[in-house]
Motif scaffolding. Sequence first.
Motif, PDB file in Angstrom:
ATOM      1  N   ILE A 227     -10.272  -9.330   7.137  1.00 24.62           N
ATOM      2  CA  ILE A 227      -8.957  -8.758   7.426  1.00 24.62           C
ATOM      3  C   ILE A 227      -8.022  -8.979   6.248  1.00 24.62           C
ATOM      4  O   ILE A 227      -7.945 -10.076   5.693  1.00 24.62           O
ATOM      5  CB  ILE A 227      -8.324  -9.405   8.685  1.00 24.62           C
ATOM      6  CG1 ILE A 227      -9.281  -9.379   9.862  1.00 24.62           C
ATOM      7  CG2 ILE A 227      -6.997  -8.727   9.011  1.00 24.62           C
ATOM      8  CD1 ILE A 227      -9.464  -8.057  10.524  1.00 24.62           C
ATOM      9  N   VAL A 228      -7.288  -7.920   5.898  1.00 19.72           N
ATOM     10  CA  VAL A 228      -6.223  -8.020   4.888  1.00 19.72           C
ATOM     11  C   VAL A 228      -4.944  -7.500   5.527  1.00 19.72           C
ATOM     12  O   VAL A 228      -4.902  -6.364   6.016  1.00 19.72           O
ATOM     13  CB  VAL A 228      -6.549  -7.193   3.626  1.00 19.72           C
ATOM     14  CG1 VAL A 228      -5.401  -7.290   2.629  1.00 19.72           C
ATOM     15  CG2 VAL A 228      -7.859  -7.646   2.995  1.00 19.72           C
ATOM     16  N   ALA A 229      -3.914  -8.341   5.559  1.00 18.57           N
ATOM     17  CA  ALA A 229      -2.599  -7.943   6.075  1.00 18.57           C
ATOM     18  C   ALA A 229      -1.633  -7.894   4.907  1.00 18.57           C
ATOM     19  O   ALA A 229      -1.428  -8.901   4.225  1.00 18.57           O
ATOM     20  CB  ALA A 229      -2.115  -8.934   7.132  1.00 18.57           C
ATOM     21  N   MET A 230      -1.077  -6.716   4.648  1.00 18.00           N
ATOM     22  CA  MET A 230      -0.217  -6.548   3.473  1.00 18.00           C
ATOM     23  C   MET A 230       1.052  -5.807   3.849  1.00 18.00           C
ATOM     24  O   MET A 230       1.124  -5.145   4.888  1.00 18.00           O
ATOM     25  CB  MET A 230      -0.971  -5.766   2.396  1.00 18.00           C
ATOM     26  CG  MET A 230      -1.255  -4.320   2.767  1.00 18.00           C
ATOM     27  SD  MET A 230      -2.020  -3.383   1.421  1.00 18.00           S
ATOM     28  CE  MET A 230      -3.747  -3.805   1.637  1.00 18.00           C
ATOM     29  N   GLY A 231       2.058  -5.917   2.980  1.00 18.63           N
ATOM     30  CA  GLY A 231       3.243  -5.120   3.230  1.00 18.63           C
ATOM     31  C   GLY A 231       4.509  -5.706   2.653  1.00 18.63           C
ATOM     32  O   GLY A 231       4.523  -6.784   2.052  1.00 18.63           O
ATOM     33  N   ASP A 232       5.575  -4.950   2.860  1.00 21.61           N
ATOM     34  CA  ASP A 232       6.925  -5.433   2.585  1.00 21.61           C
ATOM     35  C   ASP A 232       7.367  -6.134   3.855  1.00 21.61           C
ATOM     36  O   ASP A 232       7.772  -5.493   4.825  1.00 21.61           O
ATOM     37  CB  ASP A 232       7.850  -4.263   2.243  1.00 21.61           C
ATOM     38  CG  ASP A 232       9.295  -4.701   2.015  1.00 21.61           C
ATOM     39  OD1 ASP A 232       9.612  -5.882   2.238  1.00 21.61           O
ATOM     40  OD2 ASP A 232      10.117  -3.848   1.633  1.00 21.61           O
ATOM     41  N   ILE A 283       9.587 -13.114  -2.569  1.00 26.25           N
ATOM     42  CA  ILE A 283       8.307 -12.403  -2.521  1.00 26.25           C
ATOM     43  C   ILE A 283       8.155 -11.842  -1.109  1.00 26.25           C
ATOM     44  O   ILE A 283       7.617 -12.489  -0.214  1.00 26.25           O
ATOM     45  CB  ILE A 283       7.102 -13.290  -2.874  1.00 26.25           C
ATOM     46  CG1 ILE A 283       7.279 -13.935  -4.244  1.00 26.25           C
ATOM     47  CG2 ILE A 283       5.824 -12.444  -2.871  1.00 26.25           C
ATOM     48  CD1 ILE A 283       6.095 -14.807  -4.690  1.00 26.25           C
ATOM     49  N   TYR A 284       8.683 -10.630  -0.921  1.00 22.17           N
ATOM     50  CA  TYR A 284       8.511  -9.933   0.348  1.00 22.17           C
ATOM     51  C   TYR A 284       7.203  -9.137   0.360  1.00 22.17           C
ATOM     52  O   TYR A 284       6.685  -8.794   1.422  1.00 22.17           O
ATOM     53  CB  TYR A 284       9.669  -8.965   0.596  1.00 22.17           C
ATOM     54  CG  TYR A 284      11.009  -9.631   0.854  1.00 22.17           C
ATOM     55  CD1 TYR A 284      11.125 -11.016   1.009  1.00 22.17           C
ATOM     56  CD2 TYR A 284      12.168  -8.863   0.944  1.00 22.17           C
ATOM     57  CE1 TYR A 284      12.353 -11.600   1.238  1.00 22.17           C
ATOM     58  CE2 TYR A 284      13.400  -9.448   1.183  1.00 22.17           C
ATOM     59  CZ  TYR A 284      13.497 -10.813   1.326  1.00 22.17           C
ATOM     60  OH  TYR A 284      14.716 -11.396   1.555  1.00 22.17           O
ATOM     61  N   ASP A 285       6.684  -8.849  -0.828  1.00 23.03           N
ATOM     62  CA  ASP A 285       5.503  -7.994  -0.963  1.00 23.03           C
ATOM     63  C   ASP A 285       4.260  -8.883  -0.983  1.00 23.03           C
ATOM     64  O   ASP A 285       3.818  -9.346  -2.031  1.00 23.03           O
ATOM     65  CB  ASP A 285       5.619  -7.175  -2.250  1.00 23.03           C
ATOM     66  CG  ASP A 285       6.957  -6.450  -2.313  1.00 23.03           C
ATOM     67  OD1 ASP A 285       7.059  -5.348  -1.768  1.00 23.03           O
ATOM     68  OD2 ASP A 285       7.915  -7.031  -2.887  1.00 23.03           O
ATOM     69  N   GLN A 286       3.723  -9.108   0.197  1.00 19.01           N
ATOM     70  CA  GLN A 286       2.677 -10.108   0.360  1.00 19.01           C
ATOM     71  C   GLN A 286       1.351  -9.487   0.801  1.00 19.01           C
ATOM     72  O   GLN A 286       1.322  -8.412   1.406  1.00 19.01           O
ATOM     73  CB  GLN A 286       3.112 -11.152   1.384  1.00 19.01           C
ATOM     74  CG  GLN A 286       4.368 -11.909   1.002  1.00 19.01           C
ATOM     75  CD  GLN A 286       4.913 -12.738   2.142  1.00 19.01           C
ATOM     76  OE1 GLN A 286       4.194 -13.501   2.780  1.00 19.01           O
ATOM     77  NE2 GLN A 286       6.207 -12.597   2.411  1.00 19.01           N
ATOM     78  N   ILE A 287       0.285 -10.205   0.497  1.00 16.40           N
ATOM     79  CA  ILE A 287      -1.056  -9.816   0.920  1.00 16.40           C
ATOM     80  C   ILE A 287      -1.744 -11.081   1.425  1.00 16.40           C
ATOM     81  O   ILE A 287      -1.906 -12.047   0.664  1.00 16.40           O
ATOM     82  CB  ILE A 287      -1.861  -9.198  -0.233  1.00 16.40           C
ATOM     83  CG1 ILE A 287      -1.089  -8.024  -0.862  1.00 16.40           C
ATOM     84  CG2 ILE A 287      -3.234  -8.734   0.249  1.00 16.40           C
ATOM     85  CD1 ILE A 287      -1.683  -7.531  -2.164  1.00 16.40           C
ATOM     86  N   LEU A 288      -2.113 -11.090   2.687  1.00 16.58           N
ATOM     87  CA  LEU A 288      -2.762 -12.242   3.303  1.00 16.58           C
ATOM     88  C   LEU A 288      -4.186 -11.857   3.720  1.00 16.58           C
ATOM     89  O   LEU A 288      -4.438 -10.697   4.054  1.00 16.58           O
ATOM     90  CB  LEU A 288      -1.996 -12.740   4.529  1.00 16.58           C
ATOM     91  CG  LEU A 288      -0.562 -13.246   4.327  1.00 16.58           C
ATOM     92  CD1 LEU A 288       0.449 -12.101   4.348  1.00 16.58           C
ATOM     93  CD2 LEU A 288      -0.193 -14.247   5.429  1.00 16.58           C
ATOM     94  N   VAL A 289      -5.085 -12.826   3.711  1.00 14.58           N
ATOM     95  CA  VAL A 289      -6.478 -12.558   4.109  1.00 14.58           C
ATOM     96  C   VAL A 289      -6.917 -13.575   5.156  1.00 14.58           C
ATOM     97  O   VAL A 289      -6.478 -14.729   5.144  1.00 14.58           O
ATOM     98  CB  VAL A 289      -7.426 -12.597   2.893  1.00 14.58           C
ATOM     99  CG1 VAL A 289      -6.979 -11.590   1.835  1.00 14.58           C
ATOM    100  CG2 VAL A 289      -7.531 -13.988   2.287  1.00 14.58           C
ATOM    101  N   ASN A 290      -7.795 -13.130   6.048  1.00  9.83           N
ATOM    102  CA  ASN A 290      -8.242 -14.021   7.109  1.00  9.83           C
ATOM    103  C   ASN A 290      -9.313 -14.987   6.610  1.00  9.83           C
ATOM    104  O   ASN A 290      -9.763 -14.933   5.457  1.00  9.83           O
ATOM    105  CB  ASN A 290      -8.729 -13.221   8.317  1.00  9.83           C
ATOM    106  CG  ASN A 290     -10.062 -12.522   8.067  1.00  9.83           C
ATOM    107  OD1 ASN A 290     -10.429 -12.221   6.936  1.00  9.83           O
ATOM    108  ND2 ASN A 290     -10.792 -12.246   9.143  1.00  9.83           N
ATOM    109  N   HIS A 291      -9.729 -15.889   7.485  1.00 13.59           N
ATOM    110  CA  HIS A 291     -10.689 -16.937   7.147  1.00 13.59           C
ATOM    111  C   HIS A 291     -11.986 -16.356   6.602  1.00 13.59           C
ATOM    112  O   HIS A 291     -12.568 -16.871   5.636  1.00 13.59           O
ATOM    113  CB  HIS A 291     -10.961 -17.789   8.396  1.00 13.59           C
ATOM    114  CG  HIS A 291     -11.970 -18.875   8.195  1.00 13.59           C
ATOM    115  ND1 HIS A 291     -13.335 -18.678   8.315  1.00 13.59           N
ATOM    116  CD2 HIS A 291     -11.812 -20.189   7.866  1.00 13.59           C
ATOM    117  CE1 HIS A 291     -13.970 -19.804   8.085  1.00 13.59           C
ATOM    118  NE2 HIS A 291     -13.067 -20.735   7.805  1.00 13.59           N
ATOM    119  N   ALA A 292     -12.461 -15.260   7.204  1.00 15.35           N
ATOM    120  CA  ALA A 292     -13.738 -14.677   6.793  1.00 15.35           C
ATOM    121  C   ALA A 292     -13.714 -14.181   5.358  1.00 15.35           C
ATOM    122  O   ALA A 292     -14.739 -14.181   4.677  1.00 15.35           O
ATOM    123  CB  ALA A 292     -14.105 -13.523   7.735  1.00 15.35           C
TER     124      ALA A 292
END
Length: 357
Positions: A227-232, A283-292
């Motif tokens: 999973i990748v969660a990104m955005g402003d 830094i509002y422009d972020q990209i997060l990734v899940n454990h997998a």
Amino acid sequence: MKRIVLIITSLLLLCGHSFAQKGASRNYIVGFYNLENLFDIYDDPAKNDEEFLPEGKNKWTAVKYEKKVHNMAQVIASMAKDNGRFHTVLGVSEIENRLVLEDLVADPQIAAANYQIVHYDGPDRRGVDVALLYKPEQFTYLDSESIPFTFTGSKVEITLDEEEQDYFRTRDILMVHGLIDGEHFAFYVMHLPSRIGGKGADLRSRGAEICYNHAAGMMEKYPGIKIVAMGDMNDDPFDDSMANWLHGRETLDQVGEDDFFNPFLSMIKAGYGSLCYQYQWCIYDQILVNHALAKAPQGGLRIMPLLKNTYYGRIYKKPFLVQKKGQYKDQPFRTFSNGAFVGGYSDHFPTYILISK
């Protein structure tokens, strides 16, 4: 004899290039860019686009629009040149409709990327949406969903009363599901509610909660999905929406099975910024990734360090993207300054991560 040597040398270079390309195919750039009001010049009664019309406040003519599209494509092309490859996936926000994206991906600077578009018209009162661009040679599209922003079942303490909740409209969250190198991925693209007027912390937390809950459902449906969660996010990595409701963690060691790794948390602590809000770098422009994806086993795609082999995220801040003078000096070179068209790019810098085996 010389001719034979030249032919052999050319073949070796070609083979070397092919092997390099094959090896490079296991590296994938995933990014996000707020395109800052990429509106077309046509009146859409369903959109709040009055300011972006030829006769509107911004005198949004075809010349200005074409310049804007060219500039956005220039940034994407510049990142591709810097990385030696185009983004595999690029989430975008503040776009009016599919038409502006079709114009963008057709720009000669990036047309070779063959970007495909995933976009849904949303209910936002400003008339802007989020979308996803992807390279079909690297990402196999399976399905997608536009997830509405609702208040039903929320555990967030919402400050709006029922009437205000019924009236409230913002961007939907986009989910795109597909395959990279045979592995299942889900990409979430968000543009969480604004900070204007000092409001919205609970609304941004609610948006993060919606994303997290949907991602949890995808992880249950597709065990091992990345999973990748990104955005402003309109919030910093340490704010409640990101740290608590999206379970963003600073280091890989802190990431449990139900958590996300947020590479931009350590970066903001180190003084990096993707935009300047009220003269403060954020830094509002972020990209997060899940454990997998953060802690994939050997042989699987995982997030890799990028900047100085230390940080796992990058803020793309090149000199041509920086305002050289005036009120916004040293900030992102934006499209408008004090109501005047200055022909810049965006009030945000793009961000991205690298995933690889």
